[in-house]
Motif scaffolding. Structure first.
Motif, PDB file in Angstrom:
ATOM      1  N   TYR A  87     -19.748  46.029  55.485  1.00 12.97           N
ATOM      2  CA  TYR A  87     -18.386  46.529  55.224  1.00 12.97           C
ATOM      3  C   TYR A  87     -17.401  45.369  55.165  1.00 12.97           C
ATOM      4  CZ  TYR A  87     -14.631  46.332  58.717  1.00 12.97           C
ATOM      5  OH  TYR A  87     -13.573  45.917  59.473  1.00 12.97           O
ATOM      6  N   ALA A  96      -7.140  42.138  46.826  1.00 11.91           N
ATOM      7  CA  ALA A  96      -6.049  41.783  47.745  1.00 11.91           C
ATOM      8  C   ALA A  96      -6.476  40.748  48.781  1.00 11.91           C
ATOM      9  CB  ALA A  96      -5.531  43.031  48.460  1.00 11.91           C
ATOM     10  N   MET A  97      -7.788  40.546  48.939  1.00  9.07           N
ATOM     11  CA  MET A  97      -8.282  39.573  49.922  1.00  9.07           C
ATOM     12  C   MET A  97      -8.783  38.335  49.162  1.00  9.07           C
ATOM     13  SD  MET A  97      -8.101  41.432  52.982  1.00  9.07           S
ATOM     14  CE  MET A  97      -9.518  41.365  54.061  1.00  9.07           C
ATOM     15  N   LEU A 126     -18.359  51.135  58.046  1.00 10.20           N
ATOM     16  CA  LEU A 126     -17.807  50.827  59.371  1.00 10.20           C
ATOM     17  C   LEU A 126     -17.963  52.033  60.304  1.00 10.20           C
ATOM     18  CD1 LEU A 126     -15.985  49.684  61.608  1.00 10.20           C
ATOM     19  CD2 LEU A 126     -14.088  49.655  60.002  1.00 10.20           C
ATOM     20  N   VAL A 158     -12.036  41.483  62.838  1.00 10.49           N
ATOM     21  CA  VAL A 158     -10.839  41.763  62.028  1.00 10.49           C
ATOM     22  C   VAL A 158      -9.694  40.813  62.431  1.00 10.49           C
ATOM     23  CG1 VAL A 158      -9.084  43.477  61.429  1.00 10.49           C
ATOM     24  CG2 VAL A 158     -11.469  44.172  61.609  1.00 10.49           C
ATOM     25  N   VAL A 162      -7.638  38.047  60.085  1.00 14.84           N
ATOM     26  CA  VAL A 162      -6.175  37.944  60.034  1.00 14.84           C
ATOM     27  C   VAL A 162      -5.731  36.498  60.280  1.00 14.84           C
ATOM     28  CG1 VAL A 162      -4.039  38.594  61.243  1.00 14.84           C
ATOM     29  CG2 VAL A 162      -5.702  40.351  60.607  1.00 14.84           C
TER      30      VAL A 162
ATOM     31  N   LEU B  37      -1.197  41.125  63.542  1.00 19.78           N
ATOM     32  CA  LEU B  37      -2.056  42.298  63.362  1.00 19.78           C
ATOM     33  C   LEU B  37      -1.621  43.424  64.291  1.00 19.78           C
ATOM     34  CD1 LEU B  37      -4.553  43.768  62.206  1.00 19.78           C
ATOM     35  CD2 LEU B  37      -5.964  42.525  63.860  1.00 19.78           C
ATOM     36  N   MET B  41      -0.473  47.188  63.267  1.00 17.41           N
ATOM     37  CA  MET B  41      -1.107  48.381  63.831  1.00 17.41           C
ATOM     38  C   MET B  41      -0.053  49.291  64.465  1.00 17.41           C
ATOM     39  SD  MET B  41      -4.425  46.434  65.500  1.00 17.41           S
ATOM     40  CE  MET B  41      -5.304  47.854  66.204  1.00 17.41           C
ATOM     41  N   TYR B  87      -5.195  55.181  60.422  1.00 17.98           N
ATOM     42  CA  TYR B  87      -5.893  54.276  59.495  1.00 17.98           C
ATOM     43  C   TYR B  87      -6.093  54.946  58.145  1.00 17.98           C
ATOM     44  CZ  TYR B  87     -10.681  55.095  57.860  1.00 17.98           C
ATOM     45  OH  TYR B  87     -11.760  55.531  57.123  1.00 17.98           O
ATOM     46  N   HIS B  91      -4.826  53.404  54.470  1.00 17.97           N
ATOM     47  CA  HIS B  91      -5.720  53.138  53.334  1.00 17.97           C
ATOM     48  C   HIS B  91      -5.431  54.079  52.154  1.00 17.97           C
ATOM     49  CE1 HIS B  91      -9.106  50.579  55.433  1.00 17.97           C
ATOM     50  NE2 HIS B  91      -7.903  50.069  55.566  1.00 17.97           N
ATOM     51  N   LEU B  94      -2.635  52.783  49.874  1.00 17.82           N
ATOM     52  CA  LEU B  94      -2.821  51.505  49.163  1.00 17.82           C
ATOM     53  C   LEU B  94      -2.680  51.665  47.644  1.00 17.82           C
ATOM     54  CD1 LEU B  94      -5.888  50.067  51.148  1.00 17.82           C
ATOM     55  CD2 LEU B  94      -3.607  49.040  51.026  1.00 17.82           C
ATOM     56  N   GLU B 115      -0.845  43.741  51.066  1.00 16.44           N
ATOM     57  CA  GLU B 115      -2.014  44.597  50.899  1.00 16.44           C
ATOM     58  C   GLU B 115      -3.179  44.158  51.785  1.00 16.44           C
ATOM     59  OE1 GLU B 115      -2.469  45.144  46.651  1.00 16.44           O
ATOM     60  OE2 GLU B 115      -4.403  46.141  47.034  1.00 16.44           O
ATOM     61  N   ALA B 116      -3.407  42.855  51.890  1.00 21.44           N
ATOM     62  CA  ALA B 116      -4.530  42.368  52.691  1.00 21.44           C
ATOM     63  C   ALA B 116      -4.370  42.815  54.148  1.00 21.44           C
ATOM     64  CB  ALA B 116      -4.640  40.854  52.607  1.00 21.44           C
ATOM     65  N   MET B 117      -3.166  42.634  54.680  1.00 25.55           N
ATOM     66  CA  MET B 117      -2.939  43.005  56.073  1.00 25.55           C
ATOM     67  C   MET B 117      -3.043  44.510  56.264  1.00 25.55           C
ATOM     68  SD  MET B 117      -2.447  41.880  59.073  1.00 25.55           S
ATOM     69  CE  MET B 117      -1.406  40.512  59.572  1.00 25.55           C
ATOM     70  N   ILE B 119      -5.003  46.578  54.624  1.00 24.03           N
ATOM     71  CA  ILE B 119      -6.444  46.892  54.670  1.00 24.03           C
ATOM     72  C   ILE B 119      -6.990  46.555  56.057  1.00 24.03           C
ATOM     73  CG2 ILE B 119      -8.732  46.266  53.766  1.00 24.03           C
ATOM     74  CD1 ILE B 119      -7.279  45.671  51.053  1.00 24.03           C
ATOM     75  N   LEU B 120      -6.622  45.374  56.563  1.00 19.66           N
ATOM     76  CA  LEU B 120      -7.153  44.924  57.861  1.00 19.66           C
ATOM     77  C   LEU B 120      -6.592  45.742  59.026  1.00 19.66           C
ATOM     78  CD1 LEU B 120      -7.075  41.093  57.148  1.00 19.66           C
ATOM     79  CD2 LEU B 120      -9.115  42.510  57.472  1.00 19.66           C
ATOM     80  N   ASP B 123      -8.639  48.826  59.035  1.00 23.51           N
ATOM     81  CA  ASP B 123      -9.967  48.516  59.584  1.00 23.51           C
ATOM     82  C   ASP B 123      -9.900  48.373  61.107  1.00 23.51           C
ATOM     83  OD1 ASP B 123     -10.901  48.473  57.004  1.00 23.51           O
ATOM     84  OD2 ASP B 123     -10.972  46.289  56.844  1.00 23.51           O
ATOM     85  N   ALA B 124      -8.842  47.708  61.582  1.00 23.75           N
ATOM     86  CA  ALA B 124      -8.709  47.464  63.017  1.00 23.75           C
ATOM     87  C   ALA B 124      -8.478  48.767  63.776  1.00 23.75           C
ATOM     88  CB  ALA B 124      -7.563  46.484  63.278  1.00 23.75           C
ATOM     89  N   LEU B 126      -9.358  51.777  62.839  1.00 26.46           N
ATOM     90  CA  LEU B 126     -10.621  52.523  62.784  1.00 26.46           C
ATOM     91  C   LEU B 126     -11.584  52.019  63.853  1.00 26.46           C
ATOM     92  CD1 LEU B 126     -13.074  54.086  61.688  1.00 26.46           C
ATOM     93  CD2 LEU B 126     -12.902  52.800  59.577  1.00 26.46           C
TER      94      LEU B 126
END
Lengths: 297, 297
Positions: A87, A96-97, A126, A158, A162, B37, B41, B87, B91, B94, B115-117, B119-120, B123-124, B126
């Motif tokens: 994942y 985006a990454m 995940l 994660v 970051v 991060l 969150m 979460y 997502h 997005l 966008e990257a943050m 997504i993360l 993920d975090a 979740l």
């Protein structure tokens, strides 16, 4: 000279992992996963790779229970670790990454299935990692879920990602080592610890797994950084000097090539010393640790 | 006329949930989460909302242990459910998914943090949901992790999202009800079941939570579809007829307005009947179930 053939050993372990992953991945539809999602999950999950994390997990479990075999108490943990690793690759590759079009010679998930499906396939893998673990036997399933969640979450993988994408990353060894320790180290350490936990190992074995995982995680990262500086595209099978070109902070760039080598060697020695009481001298875990450096030569 | 004041009751429960979320969210940095991060969150986690899932979880737990209070065995489960819900919203918003710029009157995560943050951060959250659950007491933590993973994963919430974004969605009641049952129903049902599990309820209570959650999940979705057809922008506080404009399949569009109403009413009756033995007649769970329809009038 070692009488132990690492290549053969890894090949056997990889076959073992592939078979575990395949049997679970093929059951996705029968437990209610929509076919297109199952396809996207399998596409990335069964794309090969070294399977380092599940192998470490299985070998630690084997070393604790003093036997190896296809029905190991660490089978679920091994799969869950690879779900998490997979994942993270899918999400890392997103536009985006890192915006990567290829991984392991194949188009990345979002190039094949579209960006929305790639995000969801990552989310699904995940989540399924915890389903696989939590479907295992008491009392260890709770401890395994906790171990994986801590290693993969905001204070683990994660969080490291970051730190890696932060625009104001300082070029300092402290920041670099914390970033790697979270981004890749935490999951490698968890792989070792989860093998011991699944096999019912004691606190001493768990501490040894911890030291080993921590040490080879760092050694592996330093070796990767060194390879990017000293290797050739022919040896690597991919472009080199990519780190410098991308402006990434690496160990050789921050502390120099010589100091990087010495640090990696010390970490490998720590790892080897940690596992000798578990598997005896020259066992598979010590050979795997040494291989981290030998692949440079 | 009910002697029970739903508005007061929900307000007390919401305060309870906000306090649980806040105390955990404020500990993120101290357990190793990078500050940026943690900020992302918290931005989404503490953005308000009905807190339906954690409230259902806490109220089911209360009904099983016959008491209510701030230190409930379901506190962890309630938080984990809201982490998962949050979460999924990050997502879903997005650009590659619904591409929403606002949620609850505030810019969405990717508009604020990139966008990257976003997504993360998703993920975090979740992953942390399972950390929160797996850090709880044996033997129930394993069962809770399993319940949440099944409900949120590829054969649950993520699977439902995949069915929702599929290009070739058939306009059939079977597909529509399966999609909703996975996308929103599974987590609502899990919220109810996890409350019972956390409180050590028996199999009968678990079955009642299952029926209740299943029924109000569906009633809620049908009511939402109906609202989009019959309400006015003034009442809704957002544009109406959005489903039809987006070409979404809704219950009124597929089976008609009258049949939709009747189905929703039957589901609410099922839910009310299921919880009466747990909380007596006119208890909070039955009032919450009836509210699903009453908010239309």
């Amino acid at each position: 000279m070692s009488t132990f053939d690492l290549k053969d050993f890894l090949s056997v372990q990889q076959t073992r992992v592939e078979s575990l992953l395949l049997s679970r991945a093929n059951r996705l539809e029968s437990t209610g996963t929509p076919p297109r999602l199952a396809e996207a999950m399998r596409y990335s999950l069964l794309a090969g790779g070294k399977r380092l994390r599940p192998i470490l997990c299985l070998v630690f479990s084997d070393s604790v229970r003093k036997q190896s075999g296809s029905l190991s108490p660490a089978d679920d943990a091994a799969c869950a670790l690879e779900y998490i690793h997979t994942y993270s690759l899918i999400h890392d590759d997103l536009p985006a990454m890192d915006n990567d079009d290829y991984r392991r010679g194949r188009p990345t998930s979002h190039k094949v299935f579209g960006e929305a499906m790639a995000i969801l396939a990552g989310d699904a893998l995940l989540t399924e990692a915890f389903n696989v673990l939590a479907s295992g036997p008491e009392p260890v399933r709770g401890a395994l879920c906790r171990e994986l969640a801590v290693a993969a979450g905001s204070a683990g993988m994660v969080g490291g990602q970051v730190l890696d994408i932060a625009e104001d990353r300082p070029a300092q060894i402290d920041y670099l080592s914390r970033m790697h320790s979270l981004k890749t180290g935490a999951l490698i350490r968890a792989a070792c610890r989860m093998g011991v936990l699944a096999a019912g190992g004691n606190a001493d074995a768990l501490q040894r797994a911890d030291t080993y995982g921590d040490s080879i995680g760092l050694a592996f990262q330093i070796a990767d950084d060194i390879l990017d500086v000293i290797s050739t595209p022919e040896k690597m099978g991919k472009p080199v000097h990519a780190d410098a070109a991308a402006g990434r902070h690496t160990y050789p760039a921050v502390i120099g090539l010589e100091a990087s080598w010495m640090l990696a060697e010390r970490k490998v020695a720590d790892a080897v010393a940690a596992v000798e009481p578990l598997e005896g001298a020259g066992g598979p875990l010590s050979v795997i640790a040494r291989y981290v450096l030998e692949r440079n030569s």
